[in-house]
Design an enzyme around this catalytic site. Sequence first.
Site, mmCIF file in Angstrom:
data_model
loop_
_atom_site.group_PDB
_atom_site.id
_atom_site.type_symbol
_atom_site.label_atom_id
_atom_site.label_comp_id
_atom_site.label_asym_id
_atom_site.label_seq_id
_atom_site.Cartn_x
_atom_site.Cartn_y
_atom_site.Cartn_z
ATOM 1 N N GLU A 7 38.337 -16.958 12.035
ATOM 2 C CA GLU A 7 39.460 -17.550 12.763
ATOM 3 C C GLU A 7 39.594 -16.768 14.068
ATOM 4 O O GLU A 7 39.986 -15.596 14.070
ATOM 5 C CB GLU A 7 40.736 -17.444 11.928
ATOM 6 C CG GLU A 7 42.017 -17.725 12.699
ATOM 7 C CD GLU A 7 42.046 -19.109 13.307
ATOM 8 O OE1 GLU A 7 41.671 -19.222 14.482
ATOM 9 O OE2 GLU A 7 42.444 -20.050 12.614
ATOM 10 N N CYS A 41 46.471 -22.246 15.973
ATOM 11 C CA CYS A 41 45.395 -21.860 16.888
ATOM 12 C C CYS A 41 45.117 -22.973 17.903
ATOM 13 O O CYS A 41 44.574 -22.706 18.976
ATOM 14 C CB CYS A 41 44.130 -21.526 16.113
ATOM 15 S SG CYS A 41 43.536 -22.856 15.038
#
Length: 235
Positions: A7, A41
């Site tokens: 991530e 994100c």
Amino acid sequence: MKRFTLELGGKSPNIVLDDADLSTAIPMAINACYLNNGQACIAASRLIVPEDRLEEVKRLAKAAVEKIKMGDPKDKDVTLGPLASTKQYKRVQEYIKSGVEEGAELVIGGEGHPQGLERGNFIKPTVFAKVTRDMRIAKEEIFGPVLSILTYKTEAEAIEIANDTEFGLIAYVSSADPERAYRVARKLAAGRVLINTVSHDPFASLRWVQTVGGSVGKAGSSGCRSTLEPKAIIG
């Protein structure tokens, strides 16, 4: 070595081209930034708009934020809840403080809790204008409901600003001209570009196009391929 996915975060740009309908594009931009309370994100935390339309953008952004209902996320009418932790609350407060200290214009929001929500990790939904590319709020992932508005004079400059990031996860483009929007989208260093929408396709490719260290697959067929080893059988 075992295959794995990282991530890598994001600082996603949202380019509003000069032919876009601002009455639609700006409320959409607020939604794109504040989804999941800004803890995403793919949050479009950099709004890139024509310099000569900044005042209109500020007015529409402020009006959109003023309509947001904050509170208990179990309430179906609430669209913005608290942040995940006290640590994250303090982190976002520091970013808001740095925006003010570095000279950005506070359009709405700011430090502290929203009125009536003094308990819990609630953040005032915040919009900064006149943000420059060297400011922390323009470069670093905040992970909270904080929108930074940057301006451009030409389409080429808008693309340059959008690509000026280490995070090349996703980008957004608003335009009245689909062909122009697609042309701009092809020039953006992002694994996925959304045009005139904030709706995602879980089967579409999604890759982090990093300016440092290459790219990493996550979703769609390209994401699946990144976890596989090729094998040839002959005979």
